[in-house]
Motif scaffolding. Structure first.
Motif, mmCIF file in Angstrom:
data_model
loop_
_atom_site.group_PDB
_atom_site.id
_atom_site.type_symbol
_atom_site.label_atom_id
_atom_site.label_comp_id
_atom_site.label_asym_id
_atom_site.label_seq_id
_atom_site.Cartn_x
_atom_site.Cartn_y
_atom_site.Cartn_z
ATOM 1 N N HIS A 64 0.817 -1.216 0.000
ATOM 2 C CA HIS A 64 0.000 0.000 0.000
ATOM 3 C C HIS A 64 0.852 1.269 0.000
ATOM 4 O O HIS A 64 0.502 2.244 -0.660
ATOM 5 C CB HIS A 64 -0.959 -0.012 1.193
ATOM 6 N N THR A 65 1.980 1.266 0.699
ATOM 7 C CA THR A 65 2.838 2.452 0.655
ATOM 8 C C THR A 65 3.501 2.604 -0.708
ATOM 9 O O THR A 65 3.600 3.720 -1.220
ATOM 10 C CB THR A 65 3.908 2.401 1.766
ATOM 11 N N LEU A 66 3.933 1.503 -1.298
ATOM 12 C CA LEU A 66 4.506 1.592 -2.642
ATOM 13 C C LEU A 66 3.446 1.971 -3.674
ATOM 14 O O LEU A 66 3.746 2.681 -4.639
ATOM 15 C CB LEU A 66 5.192 0.282 -3.022
ATOM 16 N N ASN A 67 2.223 1.515 -3.483
ATOM 17 C CA ASN A 67 1.136 1.920 -4.367
ATOM 18 C C ASN A 67 0.940 3.431 -4.292
ATOM 19 O O ASN A 67 0.751 4.088 -5.318
ATOM 20 C CB ASN A 67 -0.155 1.192 -3.999
ATOM 21 N N GLY A 68 1.003 3.993 -3.094
ATOM 22 C CA GLY A 68 0.878 5.440 -2.944
ATOM 23 C C GLY A 68 2.019 6.185 -3.612
ATOM 24 O O GLY A 68 1.810 7.190 -4.301
ATOM 25 N N ALA A 69 3.254 5.713 -3.440
ATOM 26 C CA ALA A 69 4.411 6.392 -4.028
ATOM 27 C C ALA A 69 4.400 6.304 -5.552
ATOM 28 O O ALA A 69 4.639 7.305 -6.239
ATOM 29 C CB ALA A 69 5.698 5.799 -3.474
ATOM 30 N N VAL A 70 4.113 5.127 -6.078
ATOM 31 C CA VAL A 70 4.090 4.964 -7.540
ATOM 32 C C VAL A 70 2.950 5.782 -8.155
ATOM 33 O O VAL A 70 3.127 6.432 -9.189
ATOM 34 C CB VAL A 70 3.974 3.469 -7.913
ATOM 35 N N SER A 71 1.801 5.791 -7.510
ATOM 36 C CA SER A 71 0.681 6.565 -8.050
ATOM 37 C C SER A 71 0.952 8.064 -7.971
ATOM 38 O O SER A 71 0.546 8.813 -8.864
ATOM 39 C CB SER A 71 -0.615 6.217 -7.321
#
Length: 171
Positions: free
Chosen positions: A91-98
């Motif tokens: 979820h944190t990587l999803n936030g950063a990539v998005s």
């Protein structure tokens, strides 16, 4: 019936998690990139209200950028809900990539001659938003997958009162 109630609960928790993630991302941008602490230091009381008005207008504009970020993050959120991905790293990587993809699609300041140098803060905002989303809604993602370990079914052999079979030790 339990799955239906869990689905209805997810329909309430996921948007609330997105809203909390958006607020976390806005706070990181306001404190980090805009350096809100330095901006508020030494401001006379009369000018404070003008500054508060300007910051609220700027936060409203940044909300549009954060909405684009969360529109891109919705793909990862739907993936997590469909496959019950509950990892905070996801979820944190999803936030950063998005956040990175949103700034590539819609640059924050496209008409200025000075290039945008706040990519670190954008990634930080995405990480903070993804972690805040996980803390509210991502840790129990997936409406069809129950939390915890499933209970063992009772067999007719167990009801008869006889002792359960012994399992030999592995050695």
């Amino acid at each position: 019936m339990d799955s239906l109630l869990r689905l209805l609960l997810r329909l309430l928790v996921v948007p609330f998690g997105i809203a909390v993630g958006m607020v976390a991302a806005l706070i990181v941008i306001m404190v980090g990139y805009w350096q809100l602490g330095d901006l508020l230091a030494g401001v006379p009381e009369v000018e404070f209200f003008a500054l508060a008005d300007a910051l609220s207008a700027a936060a409203f504009v940044m909300t549009a950028v954060v909405l684009v970020m969360w529109a891109v993050a919705a793909i990862g959120i739907l993936f997590a809900e469909a496959f019950a991905v509950r990892s905070w790293i996801f979820h944190t990587l999803n936030g950063a990539v998005s956040a990175w993809i949103a700034t590539q699609i819609f640059p924050p300041y496209p008409d200025t001659p000075v290039p945008f140098d706040g990519m670190l803060y954008v990634l930080g905002a995405g990480l903070a938003g993804g972690l805040a989303y996980w803390a509210v809604a991502g840790w129990n993602a997936g409406f069809w997958k129950p939390l915890g370990r499933p209970l063992a079914a009772v067999s007719p052999h167990d009801v008869s009162g006889s002792a359960p079979p012994r399992i030999p030790p592995h050695g």
